[in-house]
Enzyme design. Structure first.
Site, PDB file in Angstrom:
ATOM      1  N   ARG A 179       0.304   4.089  -3.251  1.00 51.15           N
ATOM      2  CA  ARG A 179      -0.897   3.717  -2.521  1.00 51.15           C
ATOM      3  C   ARG A 179      -0.678   2.335  -1.924  1.00 51.15           C
ATOM      4  O   ARG A 179       0.342   1.706  -2.165  1.00 51.15           O
ATOM      5  CB  ARG A 179      -2.181   3.797  -3.366  1.00 51.15           C
ATOM      6  CG  ARG A 179      -2.083   3.531  -4.816  1.00 51.15           C
ATOM      7  CD  ARG A 179      -1.739   2.115  -5.181  1.00 51.15           C
ATOM      8  NE  ARG A 179      -2.560   1.133  -4.497  1.00 51.15           N
ATOM      9  CZ  ARG A 179      -2.255  -0.125  -4.314  1.00 51.15           C
ATOM     10  NH1 ARG A 179      -1.081  -0.592  -4.750  1.00 51.15           N
ATOM     11  NH2 ARG A 179      -3.042  -0.967  -3.707  1.00 51.15           N
ATOM     12  N   GLY A 180      -1.674   1.881  -1.123  1.00 54.24           N
ATOM     13  CA  GLY A 180      -1.495   0.627  -0.387  1.00 54.24           C
ATOM     14  C   GLY A 180      -1.020   0.993   1.013  1.00 54.24           C
ATOM     15  O   GLY A 180      -0.066   1.777   1.172  1.00 54.24           O
ATOM     16  N   ARG A 196      -4.600  10.736   3.728  1.00 54.72           N
ATOM     17  CA  ARG A 196      -5.632   9.707   3.521  1.00 54.72           C
ATOM     18  C   ARG A 196      -6.050   9.171   4.905  1.00 54.72           C
ATOM     19  O   ARG A 196      -5.201   8.887   5.739  1.00 54.72           O
ATOM     20  CB  ARG A 196      -5.110   8.565   2.620  1.00 54.72           C
ATOM     21  CG  ARG A 196      -4.758   9.061   1.213  1.00 54.72           C
ATOM     22  CD  ARG A 196      -4.535   7.913   0.253  1.00 54.72           C
ATOM     23  NE  ARG A 196      -5.773   7.217  -0.065  1.00 54.72           N
ATOM     24  CZ  ARG A 196      -5.822   6.058  -0.724  1.00 54.72           C
ATOM     25  NH1 ARG A 196      -4.691   5.481  -1.104  1.00 54.72           N
ATOM     26  NH2 ARG A 196      -6.974   5.488  -0.990  1.00 54.72           N
ATOM     27  N   GLN A 210      -6.900  -1.259  -9.385  1.00 48.55           N
ATOM     28  CA  GLN A 210      -5.632  -1.749  -8.807  1.00 48.55           C
ATOM     29  C   GLN A 210      -5.380  -3.212  -9.173  1.00 48.55           C
ATOM     30  O   GLN A 210      -4.240  -3.637  -9.313  1.00 48.55           O
ATOM     31  CB  GLN A 210      -5.651  -1.610  -7.277  1.00 48.55           C
ATOM     32  CG  GLN A 210      -5.550  -0.192  -6.747  1.00 48.55           C
ATOM     33  CD  GLN A 210      -6.911   0.395  -6.475  1.00 48.55           C
ATOM     34  OE1 GLN A 210      -7.902   0.044  -7.122  1.00 48.55           O
ATOM     35  NE2 GLN A 210      -6.994   1.314  -5.535  1.00 48.55           N
ATOM     36  N   ASP A 255      -6.401  -2.311   5.195  1.00 42.88           N
ATOM     37  CA  ASP A 255      -5.983  -0.936   5.487  1.00 42.88           C
ATOM     38  C   ASP A 255      -6.052  -0.625   6.969  1.00 42.88           C
ATOM     39  O   ASP A 255      -5.339   0.234   7.464  1.00 42.88           O
ATOM     40  CB  ASP A 255      -6.843   0.056   4.702  1.00 42.88           C
ATOM     41  CG  ASP A 255      -6.407   0.059   3.258  1.00 42.88           C
ATOM     42  OD1 ASP A 255      -6.840  -0.841   2.515  1.00 42.88           O
ATOM     43  OD2 ASP A 255      -5.586   0.915   2.897  1.00 42.88           O
ATOM     44  N   LYS A 257     -10.054  -2.385   0.461  1.00 41.58           N
ATOM     45  CA  LYS A 257     -10.596  -1.766  -0.750  1.00 41.58           C
ATOM     46  C   LYS A 257     -12.066  -2.102  -0.969  1.00 41.58           C
ATOM     47  O   LYS A 257     -12.478  -3.242  -0.773  1.00 41.58           O
ATOM     48  CB  LYS A 257      -9.742  -2.224  -1.937  1.00 41.58           C
ATOM     49  CG  LYS A 257     -10.122  -1.689  -3.288  1.00 41.58           C
ATOM     50  CD  LYS A 257     -10.230  -0.194  -3.349  1.00 41.58           C
ATOM     51  CE  LYS A 257      -9.038   0.576  -2.813  1.00 41.58           C
ATOM     52  NZ  LYS A 257      -9.298   2.013  -2.593  1.00 41.58           N
TER      53      LYS A 257
HETATM   54  O1  MRU Z   1      -6.786   2.969  -2.237  1.00 37.85           O
HETATM   55  P1  MRU Z   1      -5.613   2.053  -2.141  1.00 37.85           P
HETATM   56  O2  MRU Z   1      -5.126   1.569  -3.456  1.00 37.85           O
HETATM   57  O3  MRU Z   1      -4.509   2.645  -1.298  1.00 37.85           O
HETATM   58  O4  MRU Z   1      -6.161   0.795  -1.349  1.00 37.85           O
HETATM   59  C1  MRU Z   1      -5.289  -0.262  -1.121  1.00 37.85           C
HETATM   60  C2  MRU Z   1      -5.928  -1.440  -0.506  1.00 37.85           C
HETATM   61  O5  MRU Z   1      -7.090  -1.447  -0.181  1.00 37.85           O
HETATM   62  C3  MRU Z   1      -5.026  -2.603  -0.196  1.00 37.85           C
HETATM   63  O6  MRU Z   1      -5.709  -3.803  -0.316  1.00 37.85           O
HETATM   64  C4  MRU Z   1      -4.502  -2.457   1.237  1.00 37.85           C
HETATM   65  O7  MRU Z   1      -3.935  -1.185   1.429  1.00 37.85           O
HETATM   66  C5  MRU Z   1      -3.515  -3.494   1.579  1.00 37.85           C
HETATM   67  S1  MRU Z   1      -1.986  -3.199   0.774  1.00 37.85           S
HETATM   68  C6  MRU Z   1      -0.853  -4.355   1.286  1.00 37.85           C
END
Ligand code: MRU
Length: 353
Positions: free
Chosen positions: A45-46, A88, A197, A238, A249
């Site tokens: 994820r990320g 996603r 996270q 994101d 997030k």
């Molecule tokens: O749902 P996730 O864990 O994929 O969300 C991740 C985030 O919101 C991170 O802050 C974002 O992707 C930046 S990662 C460098």
């Protein structure tokens, strides 16, 4: 460096982020369907890491194709891209990576490449996407470090670290960059309900690096700010719209409002691949709604009574007026973002702090 994702011949290997920090387990994806499932279920994820995984997934998927003619191969390729795009919806890096793979395919096909040569080209593009992401994180870390005070107590939300990228991290890249420059940094990591996270991943990464880290529940951030214990906030993103509105997030927006109330600078760190000039403002960013079970259960145990309604939007949008700067591998963009971000794509000029 942390092994977030790697290629071993026709297998994509990822550290299972659902199991951290209790166990370091690696998932081996042999097919494109397995990679898509790994993205959907948050093995990986990320935003940047999702993009890298999608590119590698497409590359191994096409390697396995039995098609001999380019037409059949092209039809399979487009199906594979569609499968990836359905994993996603919020992180634009996913669609950016798929688009790069499509362009690589088209360029090779137009040049008259054979199926095997196109496969090679797709492999190369996926490798480039991976390697460029690490380089971007390092560059943004160096730029971002410039705005970190010599002694800083930094609050971050979610995990925007090595685990969320091909390595080094975005928000955590800025923190790592500051530490490498000899700054005295201590980090407050929001736990980041419901997937944790911050508590699980950010704390794990930073502790491994020997960077002092304090985990707080999301609801503690305001009280700490009021006590004067936070000097700056750095988060990842994101998707960043053309006007600077930033999806990240869930809970990031609340942190930004609190930072504004307490006069604390709030920075976003993200690669250029997270900036989506086609999306005018935050209202147009699709927000993923994830399973209610992530909220109702913790470690397999039910927290909420049966019958209670549940919402689980995985992201929120921080309006651009709350953002002090957007740290990228091209430099730090400042308001008005509608101009600075556009110029960032148009010019070769690097913007300094
Ligand atoms: O749902 P996730 O864990 O994929 O969300 C991740 C985030 O919101 C991170 O802050 C974002 O992707 C930046 S990662 C460098």
């Amino acid at each position: 460096m942390l092994p977030t994702i790697a290629r071993e011949d026709d297998v994509v290997v990822m550290i299972d982020q659902r199991k951290l920090p209790a166990a370091e387990v690696y998932v081996r994806c042999r097919t494109v369907v397995e990679v898509a499932r790994a993205i959907k279920t948050m093995v990986i994820r990320g935003a940047p890491a999702i993009g890298v995984a999608a590119a590698m997934g497409i590359a191994i998927g096409m390697r396995r194709s039995k098609a001999t003619g380019t037409q059949k191969f092209a039809a399979e390729f487009h199906k594979t891209c569609e499968l990836m795009a359905a994993t996603r919806p919020t992180a634009v890096n996913l669609f950016w990576a798929i688009e790069r793979m499509k362009r690589a395919f088209a360029a090779a096909a137009e040049a008259g490449a054979s199926v095997d040569q196109i496969k090679e080209r797709l492999d190369l593009e996926a490798t480039n996407i991976h390697d460029e992401d690490v380089a971007s994180c390092r560059a943004m870390g160096a730029f971002g470090a410039a705005v970190v005070p010599a002694e800083a107590r930094i609050l971050t939300h979610c995990n925007a670290g090595a685990l969320a990228t091909a390595g080094y991290g975005t928000a955590l890249g800025v923190i790592r960059g500051a530490v490498e420059q000899g700054k005295r940094v201590t980090v407050f990591a929001d736990e980041t309900r419901p997937f944790l996270q911050g508590a699980r991943l950010t704390a794990w990464e930073l502790v491994r690096d020997g960077i002092q880290t304090t985990v707080i529940t999301d609801s503690m951030a305001g009280a700490l700010m009021r006590q004067g214990l936070i000097d700056m906030v750095v988060v990842g993103a994101d998707r960043i719209a053309a006007n600077g509105d930033t999806a990240n997030k869930i809970g990031t927006y609340s942190v930004a409002v609190l930072a504004r109330e307490h006069g604390i600078p709030f920075y976003v760190a993200a690669p250029m691949s997270t900036i989506d000039l086609k999306t005018t403002d935050g209202q147009d960013i699709p927000i993923e709604e994830r399973s209610a079970r992530e909220v109702t259960h913790l470690g397999g145990r039910r927290l909420t009574p049966v019958g209670a309604l549940i919402r689980n939007p995985a992201f929120d949008v921080t309006p651009h007026p709350l953002i002090a700067g957007i740290i990228t591998e091209r430099g730090i963009f400042r308001p008005p973002y509608v101009e600075s971000l556009r110029l960032g794509f148009e010019s070769e000029v690097v913007v300094r702090a």
